[in-house]
Scaffold this motif. Sequence first.
Motif, PDB file in Angstrom:
ATOM      1  N   GLN A   3       0.855  -1.186   0.000  1.00  0.00           N
ATOM      2  CA  GLN A   3       0.000   0.000   0.000  1.00  0.00           C
ATOM      3  C   GLN A   3       0.889   1.233   0.000  1.00  0.00           C
ATOM      4  O   GLN A   3       1.889   1.276   0.722  1.00  0.00           O
ATOM      5  CB  GLN A   3      -0.935  -0.006   1.212  1.00  0.00           C
ATOM      6  CG  GLN A   3      -1.989  -1.102   1.140  1.00  0.00           C
ATOM      7  CD  GLN A   3      -2.985  -1.025   2.284  1.00  0.00           C
ATOM      8  OE1 GLN A   3      -2.627  -0.686   3.404  1.00  0.00           O
ATOM      9  NE2 GLN A   3      -4.224  -1.345   1.998  1.00  0.00           N
ATOM     10  N   SER A  25       3.655   0.260   2.785  1.00  0.00           N
ATOM     11  CA  SER A  25       3.464  -0.788   3.786  1.00  0.00           C
ATOM     12  C   SER A  25       3.918  -2.103   3.176  1.00  0.00           C
ATOM     13  O   SER A  25       4.088  -2.210   1.966  1.00  0.00           O
ATOM     14  CB  SER A  25       1.999  -0.880   4.193  1.00  0.00           C
ATOM     15  OG  SER A  25       1.222  -1.282   3.082  1.00  0.00           O
ATOM     16  N   GLY A  26       4.096  -3.098   3.992  1.00  0.00           N
ATOM     17  CA  GLY A  26       4.519  -4.395   3.483  1.00  0.00           C
ATOM     18  C   GLY A  26       5.982  -4.652   3.791  1.00  0.00           C
ATOM     19  O   GLY A  26       6.780  -3.734   3.895  1.00  0.00           O
ATOM     20  N   ARG A  27       6.329  -5.910   3.907  1.00  0.00           N
ATOM     21  CA  ARG A  27       7.672  -6.283   4.341  1.00  0.00           C
ATOM     22  C   ARG A  27       8.689  -6.333   3.216  1.00  0.00           C
ATOM     23  O   ARG A  27       9.874  -6.424   3.458  1.00  0.00           O
ATOM     24  CB  ARG A  27       7.629  -7.650   5.027  1.00  0.00           C
ATOM     25  CG  ARG A  27       6.831  -7.649   6.331  1.00  0.00           C
ATOM     26  CD  ARG A  27       6.824  -9.034   6.934  1.00  0.00           C
ATOM     27  NE  ARG A  27       6.128  -9.988   6.080  1.00  0.00           N
ATOM     28  CZ  ARG A  27       6.076 -11.281   6.319  1.00  0.00           C
ATOM     29  NH1 ARG A  27       6.716 -11.793   7.369  1.00  0.00           N
ATOM     30  NH2 ARG A  27       5.408 -12.081   5.520  1.00  0.00           N
ATOM     31  N   LYS A  78      11.019   2.500   4.282  1.00  0.00           N
ATOM     32  CA  LYS A  78      10.027   2.085   3.290  1.00  0.00           C
ATOM     33  C   LYS A  78       9.417   3.310   2.603  1.00  0.00           C
ATOM     34  O   LYS A  78       8.186   3.424   2.460  1.00  0.00           O
ATOM     35  CB  LYS A  78       8.928   1.245   3.942  1.00  0.00           C
ATOM     36  CG  LYS A  78       9.424  -0.071   4.520  1.00  0.00           C
ATOM     37  CD  LYS A  78       8.284  -0.871   5.109  1.00  0.00           C
ATOM     38  CE  LYS A  78       8.769  -2.165   5.737  1.00  0.00           C
ATOM     39  NZ  LYS A  78       7.657  -2.946   6.330  1.00  0.00           N
ATOM     40  N   THR A  79      10.262   4.198   2.186  1.00  0.00           N
ATOM     41  CA  THR A  79       9.801   5.452   1.606  1.00  0.00           C
ATOM     42  C   THR A  79      10.603   5.785   0.357  1.00  0.00           C
ATOM     43  O   THR A  79      11.813   5.565   0.314  1.00  0.00           O
ATOM     44  CB  THR A  79       9.923   6.602   2.630  1.00  0.00           C
ATOM     45  OG1 THR A  79       9.159   6.279   3.802  1.00  0.00           O
ATOM     46  CG2 THR A  79       9.405   7.908   2.053  1.00  0.00           C
TER      47      THR A  79
END
Length: 126
Positions: A3, A25-27, A78-79
Motif C-alpha cells: 500500500q 506498507s509491506g515487508r 520504506k519510503t
Amino acid sequence: QVQLVESGGGLVQAGGSLRLSCAASGRTFSSYNMGWFRQAPGKEREFVAAISWGAGGGTYYADSVKGRFTISRNNGKKTVYLQMNSLKPEDTAVYYCAAAAAGSWPLGNERHYDYWGQGTQVTVSS
C-alpha cells in the motif's frame, strides 16, 4: 501486497521546490522498483522518474524533468522521495507513486506497475 501513500504536494511558485514522499506498507518494499508518474488535467498519465530495487538502485527520468527532479529511496523507512526543483507551471499535475516487481522493465511503462497510491496534487503558479 503493498500500500502506498503519497504526501508533500501543494502550491508553489515557478522556480520553487517541493519534495514528495511515498510511504509504503509491506515487508518486501526493498524488492520493488518504485516510480513516480503524473497526470495533468486533460492529459494522459506520464512517467516522471523511477528507481530500481536494491541498495544501489539505478535511477531513470523523463527528459522533461531530467536535471530538475531527483528520485531516491530509503528502504529502512520504506519510503521513496521525489525532490522537485526549478518547478515550472507545466509540472502542475497529480503525482502518483507506484511499485513494480523486481525484474519489471522498462520502468517507464506504467503497465509494469502493480500498486499505486492515491495521488498528491502539485500546482505550480507562474
